[in-house]
Design a protein around this motif. Structure first.
Motif: not given
Length: 133
Positions: A89-93
């Motif tokens: 999720e953080l990687r996508l953000i």
């Protein structure tokens, strides 16, 4: 990777956009002087204006090419950095903000979370990473 490193693509994209605007404005300008009817002889300034215009266009186009190369280098760095981020999720953000230059509302809409939550996760990641070093 620092916060400043992660935001470089945003600023390089802005720089490229400004250069394209400057180029478009330059190309809209006329380098020819209006014709005036008089008995006085005229100087041959048109050639000099054309050379100056052409040099300006070439200079801006060179700046755009250089900025595009910088953009590709920065993108490669960020892609390598993203490979090290374990939280998907953080990687996508990070990807949406740093590479796709999306604003927080667009990011929130894309991943189904409030824009403030997405920005908080982004900034907290760099705050924690900075404090760890």
């Amino acid at each position: 990777m620092t916060f400043e490193d992660a935001t470089q693509i945003y600023y390089i994209n802005k720089e490229i956009g400004e250069l394209y605007k400057e180029l478009a404005e330059l190309k809209q300008q006329s380098f020819l002087k209006p014709i005036t009817m008089s008995d006085m002889p005229h100087g041959g300034d048109t050639k000099d204006l054309f050379v100056e215009y052409t040099n300006s266009v070439l200079e801006i186009e060179d700046m755009i090419r250089y900025s595009l190369m910088k953009l590709q280098r920065e993108r490669k760095k960020i892609e390598q950095f993203l490979d090290t981020v374990k939280d998907s999720e953080l990687r996508l953000i990070l990807r949406l903000r740093c590479i796709n230059n999306m604003n927080w509302q667009e990011i929130g809409d894309e991943i189904g979370m409030d824009r403030r939550t997405a920005s908080r996760k982004f900034y907290n990641y760099f705050k924690v990473a900075h404090n760890a070093h």
